[in-house]
Design a protein around this motif. Structure first.
Motif, PDB file in Angstrom:
ATOM      1  N   GLY A   1       0.815  -1.210   0.000  1.00 29.44           N
ATOM      2  CA  GLY A   1       0.000   0.000   0.000  1.00 29.44           C
ATOM      3  C   GLY A   1       0.846   1.257   0.000  1.00 29.44           C
TER       4      GLY A   1
ATOM      5  N   PRO B   1     -14.230   2.301  -1.909  1.00 30.93           N
ATOM      6  CA  PRO B   1     -13.610   1.041  -2.341  1.00 30.93           C
ATOM      7  C   PRO B   1     -14.621  -0.097  -2.533  1.00 30.93           C
ATOM      8  CG  PRO B   1     -12.304   2.040  -0.607  1.00 30.93           C
ATOM      9  CD  PRO B   1     -13.587   2.807  -0.672  1.00 30.93           C
TER      10      PRO B   1
ATOM     11  N   THR C   1      -5.838   0.745   2.986  1.00 31.06           N
ATOM     12  CA  THR C   1      -6.062   0.170   1.658  1.00 31.06           C
ATOM     13  C   THR C   1      -5.277  -1.125   1.468  1.00 31.06           C
ATOM     14  OG1 THR C   1      -4.296   1.549   0.708  1.00 31.06           O
ATOM     15  CG2 THR C   1      -6.538   2.421   0.625  1.00 31.06           C
TER      16      THR C   1
ATOM     17  N   GLU D   1     -15.360  -2.060  -6.049  1.00 26.06           N
ATOM     18  CA  GLU D   1     -15.305  -3.512  -6.198  1.00 26.06           C
ATOM     19  C   GLU D   1     -16.584  -4.033  -6.837  1.00 26.06           C
ATOM     20  OE1 GLU D   1     -13.996  -7.366  -6.127  1.00 26.06           O
ATOM     21  OE2 GLU D   1     -12.840  -5.539  -5.725  1.00 26.06           O
TER      22      GLU D   1
ATOM     23  N   ASP E   1      -7.532  -4.642   1.113  1.00 25.21           N
ATOM     24  CA  ASP E   1      -7.379  -5.328  -0.173  1.00 25.21           C
ATOM     25  C   ASP E   1      -6.658  -6.657   0.004  1.00 25.21           C
ATOM     26  OD1 ASP E   1      -7.533  -5.438  -3.090  1.00 25.21           O
ATOM     27  OD2 ASP E   1      -5.364  -5.147  -3.050  1.00 25.21           O
TER      28      ASP E   1
ATOM     29  N   VAL F   1     -12.361  -6.366   0.799  1.00 25.40           N
ATOM     30  CA  VAL F   1     -13.057  -5.505  -0.160  1.00 25.40           C
ATOM     31  C   VAL F   1     -13.695  -6.338  -1.268  1.00 25.40           C
ATOM     32  CG1 VAL F   1     -11.075  -5.028  -1.678  1.00 25.40           C
ATOM     33  CG2 VAL F   1     -12.892  -3.335  -1.445  1.00 25.40           C
ATOM     34  N   ALA F   2     -13.024  -7.397  -1.692  1.00 30.84           N
ATOM     35  CA  ALA F   2     -13.600  -8.280  -2.721  1.00 30.84           C
ATOM     36  C   ALA F   2     -14.842  -8.987  -2.183  1.00 30.84           C
ATOM     37  CB  ALA F   2     -12.562  -9.297  -3.172  1.00 30.84           C
TER      38      ALA F   2
ATOM     39  N   GLN G   1      -6.269   3.511  -5.213  1.00 35.45           N
ATOM     40  CA  GLN G   1      -4.916   3.258  -5.719  1.00 35.45           C
ATOM     41  C   GLN G   1      -4.845   3.396  -7.238  1.00 35.45           C
ATOM     42  OE1 GLN G   1      -2.834  -0.069  -3.817  1.00 35.45           O
ATOM     43  NE2 GLN G   1      -4.473  -0.226  -2.306  1.00 35.45           N
TER      44      GLN G   1
END
Length: 438
Positions: free
Chosen positions: A60, A359, A305, A363, A309, A314-315, A175
């Motif tokens: 990150g 974020p 972040t 996603e 991630d 986040v996914a 990002q």
């Protein structure tokens, strides 16, 4: 035990992390920088990770280092230009242009607010613009809330620049490269400023019809140029102007990367304007209080972040949202994010919105073919509404300087903020900065 295979648990942890983050910063239990570091580490541990989070954070940091560099040097560069007096002649001409005509006063207000907003500091914009124009408004009997509307809308539009707070946060959270976010938004920024000048013409004309034109001397431009004594460099105006234009053009045409451009620009600007070493130290030290929080925020965001991630949260959150969104809405998710940016930024702080919500939206949008950089642009379009949020300090500063109630300011300004917001969204969709359909 790591939970990568259990999307439901990861999603719940992710949403709990965001909720905890939002509550703690919005209730002011923790500063944004501290919350961005501590909270993801705690939830990363709960997800079964430990020492491996170090590499997630390093990743990150590496992704966000160019962003931090660009912002630090850009803020210092424009601060040096303000000190040297680059904007002085334009501010002076705008305030002299105003005279006793309420319509001219309103237009001049929009001009000065736009120019001063380029230094990226909303407090500076408020102080300079109100100090310059409030005496004129009072002398003419104009409604001071007009000043707040024109200043806030101008500052909101200019805040789309790469060194503005919202763009910084959106690019950092996702990002993505700041210039990839900003360049397609240039027409949007111009449209927002054009809308503000239209509002200035409309409100100024109403005041002219109500008050008439008063023949009076209204040049208070010297009040707007308050700075430390002896730091201005009027003889270097043309050099500074050419340097700034060249610098901005080199960034816009992507001749130089943003961090490199402002590093070179600051080195040249401070050396030419303040050749004595002690003066250079003094100028940079004078603006360090503006730069340090930016750097801290970006590097702290790298922890957030990197972990959200790297752990797969986040996914997992995106997948859970995907399951409840109607298929018919999916292709138009960019439009949905654009519209949601107004109410979400009104009820949330910038940090909570950009680091907590955006974020997850990105996603989810990715499953419909909408790129992260497009989500970043869509998430920025509510800036005019955010300027009226009770969660930001600037609105209390403006209300205090104008001696009006915050609620009164919000009620008067909201219809005009909605107009600016609608025009910016429409421009973003028509220019393709935000896709109408995936």
């Amino acid at each position: 035990m790591e939970l990568e295979g259990n999307n439901t648990v990861l999603a719940l942890l992710g949403f709990a992390m965001i909720a905890t983050f939002m509550v703690l910063i919005m209730t002011r239990r923790l500063s944004a920088a501290v919350a961005l570091i501590i909270i993801p580490i705690v939830f990363g541990l709960l997800s079964g990770h430990s020492i491996d989070m170090g590499m997630m954070i390093i990743k990150g940091l590496m992704n966000l280092a160019p962003t931090a560099t660009a912002l630090v040097f850009a803020v210092l560069y424009f601060a040096i230009m303000m000190d040297a007096g680059l904007f002085d002649p334009l501010v002076e001409r705008a305030t002299r242009f105003a005279k006793g005509d309420p319509r001219r006063v309103a237009i001049a207000t929009a001009i000065v607010a736009t120019l001063v907003s380029f230094d990226g500091d909303g407090a500076t914009t408020a102080i300079v613009t109100i100090t310059a124009f409030l005496p004129i408004y009072r002398k003419l009997g104009m409604n001071p809330l007009i000043l707040a509307v024109l200043m806030g809308s101008a500052n909101s539009a200019v805040n789309l620049t790469p060194w503005g707070g919202p763009t910084l946060r959106a690019a950092t959270a996702l990002q993505v490269d700041m210039m990839d976010v900003f360049l397609p938004l240039i027409p949007v920024m111009i449209a927002g400023l054009a809308a503000n000048f239209g509002i200035a013409w409309y409100l100024g004309t109403k005041e002219r019809n109500r008050l008439g034109i008063v023949e009076m001397e209204t040049d208070v431009s010297h009040l707007a140029l308050d700075r430390e004594e002896g730091v201005e460099r009027p003889k270097l105006f043309w050099f500074n102007l050419i340097l700034t234009v060249t610098l901005i053009l080199s960034v816009v045409v992507q001749f130089l990367p943003l961090p490199i451009a402002f590093m070179i620009g600051l080195a040249i600007a401070v050396t030419v304007n303040y050749p004595v070493l002690s003066e250079q130290r003094d100028r940079i030290a004078a603006h360090a209080h503006n730069v340090l929080p930016i750097a801290l925020l970006i590097f702290a965001a790298a922890v957030f972040t990197g972990i959200i991630d790297g752990t797969g949260m986040v996914a997992a959150m995106g997948s859970s949202l995907l399951a409840i969104i109607p298929d018919a809405v999916g292709p138009y998710f960019g439009v949905v994010i654009s519209i949601l940016s107004a109410p979400l930024t009104f009820i949330m702080s910038n940090d909570a919105y950009y680091f907590g919500i955006v974020p997850v939206l990105a996603e989810t949008a990715g499953h419909y073919g909408i790129e992260a950089v497009e989500v970043a642009r869509a998430s920025l379009l509510g800036v005019a509404i955010h300027a009226l949020s009770p969660l930001i300090a600037a609105i209390y500063l403006v209300a205090g300087l104008l001696d009006v109630e915050v609620g009164e300011l919000q009620r008067f300004a909201l219809p005009f903020a909605l107009i600016v917001f609608a025009i910016m969204v429409l421009t973003a969709l028509l220019t393709g900065a935000v896709p109408i359909t995936a």
